[in-house]
Design a protein around this motif. Structure first.
Motif, PDB file in Angstrom:
ATOM      1  N   LYS A 182       1.008  -1.756  -0.354  1.00 31.00           N
ATOM      2  CA  LYS A 182       0.156  -0.040   0.396  1.00 31.00           C
ATOM      3  C   LYS A 182       1.060   1.241   0.083  1.00 31.00           C
ATOM      4  O   LYS A 182       0.117   2.544  -0.618  1.00 31.00           O
ATOM      5  CB  LYS A 182      -0.516   0.086   1.228  1.00 31.00           C
ATOM      6  N   GLN A 183       2.160   1.452   0.015  1.00 31.64           N
ATOM      7  CA  GLN A 183       2.832   1.833   0.253  1.00 31.64           C
ATOM      8  C   GLN A 183       2.702   2.975  -1.478  1.00 31.64           C
ATOM      9  O   GLN A 183       2.913   2.647  -2.207  1.00 31.64           O
ATOM     10  CB  GLN A 183       4.224   1.497   0.264  1.00 31.64           C
ATOM     11  N   TYR A 184       3.315   4.479  -1.544  1.00 28.80           N
ATOM     12  CA  TYR A 184       2.941   5.490  -2.624  1.00 28.80           C
ATOM     13  C   TYR A 184       2.962   6.505  -2.289  1.00 28.80           C
ATOM     14  O   TYR A 184       3.667   6.810  -1.047  1.00 28.80           O
ATOM     15  CB  TYR A 184       1.505   5.544  -3.568  1.00 28.80           C
ATOM     16  N   LEU A 185       3.484   7.391  -3.456  1.00 26.05           N
ATOM     17  CA  LEU A 185       3.890   9.070  -2.888  1.00 26.05           C
ATOM     18  C   LEU A 185       3.635   9.526  -4.583  1.00 26.05           C
ATOM     19  O   LEU A 185       4.452   9.289  -5.430  1.00 26.05           O
ATOM     20  CB  LEU A 185       5.920   8.767  -2.730  1.00 26.05           C
ATOM     21  N   ASN A 186       2.757  10.902  -4.442  1.00 24.75           N
ATOM     22  CA  ASN A 186       2.233  11.197  -5.271  1.00 24.75           C
ATOM     23  C   ASN A 186       3.061  12.113  -5.724  1.00 24.75           C
ATOM     24  O   ASN A 186       3.715  12.444  -5.537  1.00 24.75           O
ATOM     25  CB  ASN A 186       0.652  11.614  -4.546  1.00 24.75           C
ATOM     26  N   VAL A 187       3.489  11.622  -7.209  1.00 25.33           N
ATOM     27  CA  VAL A 187       3.651  13.086  -7.560  1.00 25.33           C
ATOM     28  C   VAL A 187       3.554  14.466  -8.796  1.00 25.33           C
ATOM     29  O   VAL A 187       1.624  13.828  -9.249  1.00 25.33           O
ATOM     30  CB  VAL A 187       4.675  11.840  -9.280  1.00 25.33           C
ATOM     31  N   PRO A 188       3.707  15.204  -8.188  1.00 24.53           N
ATOM     32  CA  PRO A 188       2.874  17.226  -8.205  1.00 24.53           C
ATOM     33  C   PRO A 188       2.808  17.090  -9.740  1.00 24.53           C
ATOM     34  O   PRO A 188       3.901  16.747 -10.609  1.00 24.53           O
ATOM     35  CB  PRO A 188       4.335  17.634  -8.062  1.00 24.53           C
ATOM     36  N   VAL A 189       1.295  17.695  -9.898  1.00 21.33           N
ATOM     37  CA  VAL A 189       1.020  17.280 -11.737  1.00 21.33           C
ATOM     38  C   VAL A 189       1.301  18.128 -12.228  1.00 21.33           C
ATOM     39  O   VAL A 189       1.746  17.802 -13.312  1.00 21.33           O
ATOM     40  CB  VAL A 189      -0.882  17.984 -11.286  1.00 21.33           C
ATOM     41  N   GLU A 190       2.017  19.403 -11.200  1.00 25.99           N
ATOM     42  CA  GLU A 190       3.188  20.046 -12.982  1.00 25.99           C
ATOM     43  C   GLU A 190       4.555  19.613 -12.822  1.00 25.99           C
ATOM     44  O   GLU A 190       5.094  19.363 -14.278  1.00 25.99           O
ATOM     45  CB  GLU A 190       2.807  21.559 -11.696  1.00 25.99           C
ATOM     46  N   PHE A 191       4.956  18.408 -11.995  1.00 27.43           N
ATOM     47  CA  PHE A 191       5.966  17.791 -12.209  1.00 27.43           C
ATOM     48  C   PHE A 191       5.992  16.843 -13.368  1.00 27.43           C
ATOM     49  O   PHE A 191       6.305  16.718 -14.268  1.00 27.43           O
ATOM     50  CB  PHE A 191       6.754  17.333 -10.827  1.00 27.43           C
ATOM     51  N   GLN A 192       4.499  15.941 -13.369  1.00 23.92           N
ATOM     52  CA  GLN A 192       4.213  14.647 -14.507  1.00 23.92           C
ATOM     53  C   GLN A 192       3.953  14.480 -15.295  1.00 23.92           C
ATOM     54  O   GLN A 192       4.646  14.540 -16.651  1.00 23.92           O
ATOM     55  CB  GLN A 192       3.253  14.164 -12.908  1.00 23.92           C
ATOM     56  N   ASN A 193       3.188  16.471 -15.584  1.00 24.63           N
ATOM     57  CA  ASN A 193       3.147  16.820 -16.996  1.00 24.63           C
ATOM     58  C   ASN A 193       4.125  17.562 -17.392  1.00 24.63           C
ATOM     59  O   ASN A 193       4.553  17.170 -19.098  1.00 24.63           O
ATOM     60  CB  ASN A 193       1.598  17.535 -16.269  1.00 24.63           C
ATOM     61  N   ALA A 194       5.194  18.011 -17.510  1.00 23.26           N
ATOM     62  CA  ALA A 194       6.432  18.360 -17.432  1.00 23.26           C
ATOM     63  C   ALA A 194       7.134  17.492 -18.025  1.00 23.26           C
ATOM     64  O   ALA A 194       7.621  17.352 -19.266  1.00 23.26           O
ATOM     65  CB  ALA A 194       7.205  20.102 -17.338  1.00 23.26           C
TER      66      ALA A 194
END
Length: 280
Positions: A182-194
């Motif tokens: 269940k471990q996870y770490l969300n990537v910021p939207v602006e970063f993932q889009n770029a």
């Protein structure tokens, strides 16, 4: 200033973080390590420059108290006022040479502040800022990259250092370190889009000369917007580096990683423990 500038010749890669957690408008205390490295060659003043702020610099007096603590004195208040520095803000300093400290300001949402400047005379910054990035946490500390390699600017790091999409910061919570599956770490939207994460299946985390492949998992946020998270492989990275709740991870994009060509996207990671020390 020639003799004073020479004092910094061996500190060209030195970076440190300062949190504004009390009244610091008249003077700002800098990390003790920074003062130590001057080794008796303390300058009388430094020049502050806001990252991405053009040529404008603020002359700031440097003072030392009876216990050897180093402070930014006269002139600091003007820089802080013009950049609307407030309690709860975090400042990232880097030495650029010629006794110049470049400053990045992060506000209470833990997002980088980008200021509007007068293009005509390049002489002022308005307190209005555009907050970019994600609502992740940042912490403070200091580390000499000449000793450990942490915070060093390698040739493969991105040239868009001042852009909000070149890096992001996360203070770890229990959701990042729960049960293995269940471990996870969300990537910021602006970063993932770029960095076109919608075309990728994974990334590579690099820390202390070692690498960890980590899969990306796609999910939908409220409103149907996509969210990319670090999933399988993230657990092993946490275990191998003994990460814990309260530790802060600094992620920085490295050069390359063309998604269309199937190249790995490499993220350089630095970790500051909750006790203030850096992972070595």
């Amino acid at each position: 200033m020639e003799e004073e500038t020479a004092a910094f010749a061996d500190l060209s890669d030195f970076e440190f973080f300062v949190a504004i957690h009390q009244n610091s408008w008249d003077k700002l205390r800098l990390p003790h390590k920074f003062g130590e490295l001057l080794d008796g060659r303390e300058p009388r003043e430094l020049n502050l420059r806001e990252a991405g702020g053009g040529r404008r610099q603020w002359d700031v007096e440097v003072v030392f108290d009876g216990e050897g603590h180093m402070y930014l004195g006269r002139g600091w208040d003007q820089f802080a006022r013009e950049h609307d520095v407030q309690l709860g803000h975090f400042l990232v300093f880097s030495y650029d040479g010629d006794a110049v400290l470049t400053v990045k300001v992060f506000d209470g949402t833990m997002c980088r502040r980008h200021y509007k400047h007068d293009d005509d005379d390049d002489s002022s910054a308005t307190p209005n800022s555009i907050d970019s990035g994600s609502k992740n946490s940042i912490y403070t500390g200091s580390k000499n990259s000449a000793d450990s390699g942490i915070n060093s600017r390698s040739s493969e790091e991105m040239d868009i250092d001042d852009a909000p999409t070149s890096q992001f910061t996360v203070m770890l919570r229990q959701c990042h370190l729960g049960a293995r599956q269940k471990q996870y770490l969300n990537v910021p939207v602006e970063f993932q889009n770029a960095h076109e994460y919608h075309k990728r299946s994974g990334v590579v985390l690099r820390m202390r000369g070692k690498s960890w492949p980590v899969n990306l998992k796609r999910s939908l946020r409220a409103g149907g917007n996509p969210r990319m998270s670090l999933r399988y492989g993230w657990h092993q990275f946490c275990v191998d580096n003994r990460l814990d709740v309260g530790d802060t991870c600094f992620f920085r994009a490295l050069r390359g990683g063309d998604a269309d060509r199937g190249e790995d996207h490499v993220l350089k990671v630095e970790v500051r423990r909750r006790d203030g020390t850096f992972a070595d």
